[in-house]
Design an enzyme around this catalytic site. Structure first.
Site, PDB file in Angstrom:
ATOM      1  N   SER A  81      -7.420 -17.649 -24.188  1.00  0.00           N
ATOM      2  CA  SER A  81      -7.138 -18.865 -23.417  1.00  0.00           C
ATOM      3  C   SER A  81      -8.263 -19.376 -22.533  1.00  0.00           C
ATOM      4  O   SER A  81      -8.117 -20.443 -21.933  1.00  0.00           O
ATOM      5  CB  SER A  81      -5.907 -18.656 -22.541  1.00  0.00           C
ATOM      6  OG  SER A  81      -4.760 -18.849 -23.297  1.00  0.00           O
ATOM      7  N   SER A 122      -4.753 -21.581 -23.458  1.00  0.00           N
ATOM      8  CA  SER A 122      -3.821 -22.230 -22.559  1.00  0.00           C
ATOM      9  C   SER A 122      -4.471 -22.799 -21.299  1.00  0.00           C
ATOM     10  O   SER A 122      -3.854 -23.597 -20.596  1.00  0.00           O
ATOM     11  CB  SER A 122      -2.718 -21.249 -22.138  1.00  0.00           C
ATOM     12  OG  SER A 122      -3.270 -20.157 -21.431  1.00  0.00           O
ATOM     13  N   LYS A 129      -6.627 -22.399 -12.346  1.00  0.00           N
ATOM     14  CA  LYS A 129      -5.492 -22.495 -13.278  1.00  0.00           C
ATOM     15  C   LYS A 129      -4.189 -22.254 -12.528  1.00  0.00           C
ATOM     16  O   LYS A 129      -4.132 -21.404 -11.632  1.00  0.00           O
ATOM     17  CB  LYS A 129      -5.676 -21.477 -14.404  1.00  0.00           C
ATOM     18  CG  LYS A 129      -4.646 -21.576 -15.525  1.00  0.00           C
ATOM     19  CD  LYS A 129      -4.941 -20.568 -16.636  1.00  0.00           C
ATOM     20  CE  LYS A 129      -3.961 -20.681 -17.789  1.00  0.00           C
ATOM     21  NZ  LYS A 129      -4.265 -19.711 -18.874  1.00  0.00           N
TER      22      LYS A 129
HETATM   23  N1  GLN Z   1      -2.769 -18.661 -27.696  1.00  0.00           N
HETATM   24  C1  GLN Z   1      -2.411 -17.323 -27.334  1.00  0.00           C
HETATM   25  C2  GLN Z   1      -0.942 -17.276 -26.960  1.00  0.00           C
HETATM   26  O1  GLN Z   1      -0.319 -18.269 -27.076  1.00  0.00           O
HETATM   27  C3  GLN Z   1      -3.263 -16.827 -26.209  1.00  0.00           C
HETATM   28  C4  GLN Z   1      -2.892 -17.442 -24.922  1.00  0.00           C
HETATM   29  C5  GLN Z   1      -3.630 -16.819 -23.771  1.00  0.00           C
HETATM   30  O2  GLN Z   1      -4.703 -16.256 -23.912  1.00  0.00           O
HETATM   31  N2  GLN Z   1      -3.014 -16.882 -22.617  1.00  0.00           N
HETATM   32  O3  GLN Z   1      -0.419 -16.281 -26.587  1.00  0.00           O
END
Ligand code: GLN
Length: 467
Positions: free
Chosen positions: A159, A135, A60
């Site tokens: 995410s 994400s 990532k």
């Molecule tokens: N969807 C959540 C956010 O927008 C979690 C994102 C994540 O785990 N990085 O913060």
């Protein structure tokens, strides 16, 4: 399963698959940067030492690598190359893995669909009109499409697990403190984790085992020894592998918000767990409904502080201006996308003098109650919890436009980040051809029991011929 099945996938095979799926207007757009020549050269000299000898992996784009850029899916960090390498990446390389590229993501890991990337959305390999989740959507898509069989992601609220569910693969968030975050670009430090994507439970367990362990560069990383997780993920007793295991079914995770077809798959999985010897028990985690509001106070608060460093001086892009203040403003206004800006504003607000007690302090208090809910259940004889991973299957690109609706995609995952417990998602069925994820959660540092349950369920499904 064995390490050999991972090693059977070569760097060359990764590139042929990449060429077939990633580029073009309907390509996956799973990668932000790649190292074709370097990885092919490395494959020639890698030898056979190490569990991941010659295994192509994807990382990532918020984990620091030495040669490829680390942009976090943001314009602000376009072209930025880190002077050091993330510990998790180094550990994979030391096991013989070869990094082929960096994967697309929601900007600074804020989002649940990878649509917040400054470099365009990633498509779901199962249905290219749909999002892969987020994400860490690029890593999930790369594994689901078979470009790589192992990839790293990060989690602050789901995410890794939510995109794993949307793409039909396995995604793991280990215990807070199990894996070093050195070299992971900070979003919300008390919630951030490094996680692993794989095509099956064994590979995921192996990946976690290899990146876990004490790291002097991360003060939050635990010195506890790392158990042989690949062993936990190997089903030995094929008749009753889960005899003696108590599986909790948290009633708050099975409400009207849940797509009934996903609920049906969860019920079937719970039946399978019973057939494997487990006892299934209804349990209550009474503060669950407060998890999203608490998360959306704490995560933006921490983000507003962590992202203050992107002022055009030390990292990435700088916009020219007459004075320093104007340079900060132009760099940040031009560099951050809408969702990141929204979070910074929200976080600055909840931390401001007059509102700190009303929002931030209260959210901290409720976070503690959520953590205690889990501790109580695990202290009362429950070994693992089983729930859906996400309330819906993958939605269409552009379908969810209200940020609040997007936040709800994480209602079943943020709790494990708030409590710091290990959690994972694995495929448990299909709805209209779209993958459905089932989630296991366990007590802090008990990844071993979580993998044992997950491997048994995966085994049972394979023995039935998929389902
Ligand atoms: N969807 C959540 C956010 O927008 C979690 C994102 C994540 O785990 N990085 O913060």
């Amino acid at each position: 399963m064995s390490v050999e099945s991972l090693q059977a996938h070569s760097v060359q095979a990764a590139w042929s698959q990449y060429d077939a799926v990633d580029a073009g207007p309907t390509g996956l757009n799973a990668f932000l940067s790649v190292d074709r020549d370097g990885s092919l050269a490395a494959a020639k000299v890698i030898g056979t030492n190490g569990d991941l000898a010659g295994v192509p992996v994807a990382i990532k784009d918020n984990l620091a690598t030495l040669t490829l850029p680390t942009t976090c899916g943001s314009r602000l960090l376009e072209g930025y190359v880190s002077p050091y390498e993330a510990t998790a990446v180094r550990k994979l390389r030391e096991a013989g893995a070869i990094v082929i590229g960096k994967t697309n993501m929601d900007e600074f890991a804020m989002g649940s669909s990878t649509e917040n990337s400054a470099y365009g959305p990633t498509r779901n390999p199962v249905d290219r009109s749909r999002v892969p989740g987020g994400s860490s959507g690029g890593s999930a898509a790369a594994v689901a499409a078979g470009v790589v069989r192992l990839a790293l992601g990060s989690e602050t609220g789901g995410s890794v697990r939510q995109p794993a569910a949307f793409c039909g693969i396995v995604g793991v968030k280990p215990t807070y403190g199990r894996v070093s975050r050195f070299g992971l670009v900070a979003y919300a430090s008390s919630l951030d984790h490094v996680g692993v994507f794989a095509q099956n439970v064994f590979d995921a367990a192996l990946g976690v085992e290899l990146i876990a362990g004490h790291d002097p560069y991360d003060a939050t990383c635990s010195a506890l020894p790392v158990p042989a997780l690949r062993q936990s993920a190997t089903v030995a007793d094929h008749a009753q592998p889960l005899a003696g295991l108590v599986v909790g079914r948290p009633i708050e995770y099975f409400t009207e918000a849940l797509d009934p077809r996903i609920r049906a798959h969860c019920d079937t999985s719970l039946e399978r767990l019973r057939a494997l010897g487990a006892e299934v028990r209804d349990v209550s985690l009474p503060h669950t409904s407060l998890a999203i509001p608490v998360y959306y106070v704490l995560a933006p608060a921490e983000a507003s502080s962590n992202l203050a460093r992107y002022d055009g001086v030390r990292y990435g892009q700088r916009r020219s201006a007459d004075g320093l203040r104007e340079m900060y403003e132009r760099t940040r206004t031009g560099g951050f996308g809408a969702e990141v800006t929204r979070r910074i504003l929200l976080g600055t607000y909840v931390l401001s003098a007059g509102y700190y007690d009303a929002y931030y302090r209260r959210a901290q208090t409720v976070r503690e109650l959520i953590t205690q809910d889990f501790e109580r259940v695990f202290a009362n004889g429950v070994h693992v919890l089983f729930t859906p991973t996400a309330p819906t299957p993958a939605f269409r690109i552009g379908e969810v436009s209200d940020p609040y609706d997007m936040y709800l995609s994480d209602i079943y995952t943020v709790t494990a980040n708030l409590a710091g417990i290990p959690a994972m998602s694995q495929p448990i069925g299909l709805v209209d051809g779209l993958p459905v994820g089932g989630q296991f959660m366990a007590a802090r540092f008990d990844e071993a029991t979580m993998f044992k349950a997950a491997a048994a369920l995966e085994y049972a499904m394979a023995a039935e011929g998929g389902a």
